[in-house]
Design a protein around this motif. Sequence first.
Motif, mmCIF file in Angstrom:
data_model
loop_
_atom_site.group_PDB
_atom_site.id
_atom_site.type_symbol
_atom_site.label_atom_id
_atom_site.label_comp_id
_atom_site.label_asym_id
_atom_site.label_seq_id
_atom_site.Cartn_x
_atom_site.Cartn_y
_atom_site.Cartn_z
ATOM 1 N N PRO A 58 0.829 -1.208 0.000
ATOM 2 C CA PRO A 58 0.000 0.000 0.000
ATOM 3 C C PRO A 58 0.864 1.259 0.000
ATOM 4 O O PRO A 58 2.046 1.204 0.331
ATOM 5 C CB PRO A 58 -0.815 -0.116 1.281
ATOM 6 C CG PRO A 58 -0.079 -1.074 2.140
ATOM 7 C CD PRO A 58 0.738 -1.954 1.245
ATOM 8 N N THR A 108 -6.201 -4.163 2.809
ATOM 9 C CA THR A 108 -5.872 -2.899 2.154
ATOM 10 C C THR A 108 -7.052 -2.447 1.303
ATOM 11 O O THR A 108 -8.044 -3.159 1.160
ATOM 12 C CB THR A 108 -4.643 -3.038 1.219
ATOM 13 O OG1 THR A 108 -5.024 -3.750 0.038
ATOM 14 C CG2 THR A 108 -3.493 -3.720 1.920
ATOM 15 N N SER A 134 -6.454 -1.699 -1.929
ATOM 16 C CA SER A 134 -5.867 -1.835 -3.259
ATOM 17 C C SER A 134 -6.950 -2.074 -4.303
ATOM 18 O O SER A 134 -7.909 -2.813 -4.059
ATOM 19 C CB SER A 134 -4.895 -3.020 -3.278
ATOM 20 O OG SER A 134 -4.496 -3.307 -4.600
#
Length: 172
Positions: A83, A95, A97
Amino acid sequence: MDESAPFTAHPIAHVRSPYARRIDAPHQSTVVAGTETGAEAEARIEFVDGLPAEAFRDLAGFGRVWLIFVFHRSEGWKPLVRPPRGGGKRGVLATRSPHRPNAIGLSAVELLAVEERALRVRGVDLLDGTPILDIKPYVPYADAFPATPAGWIDAIDAAQGRHSAPGPKRPR
């Protein structure tokens, strides 16, 4: 029913935002440091033809909405990602993402206006053309949990200060 069977979803809208490339957009809608303007961007959520106006008529009066969307430019995923803050690699599900098993995202944006076939919003982190799968009203009593621990992010905040996330990366 086979629990691993694929499902089908269709966009109900598309985003019209000032962000054409990933490097232009903020990592989170409220982290605008490093963007061209340094301000939260305004955008339009334009509904697809065939979606009845009755479906979104009662959104007027809500201050924020959740956008459930597809990371339509994501190209595959890995179980570990790096990240923008947080040092080493992290499990992708810990995360935000865009490279995820199902490439689905969630973003809370400020609702400025309900228009004839669109919503005008502010604070987007989505690229122009992003498909919207669903929209839900943000309801503070059910959606806000400010005292909730945030795992590894709490440790980063303690070391670097709250909201230390970097802005978008510029091409070299």
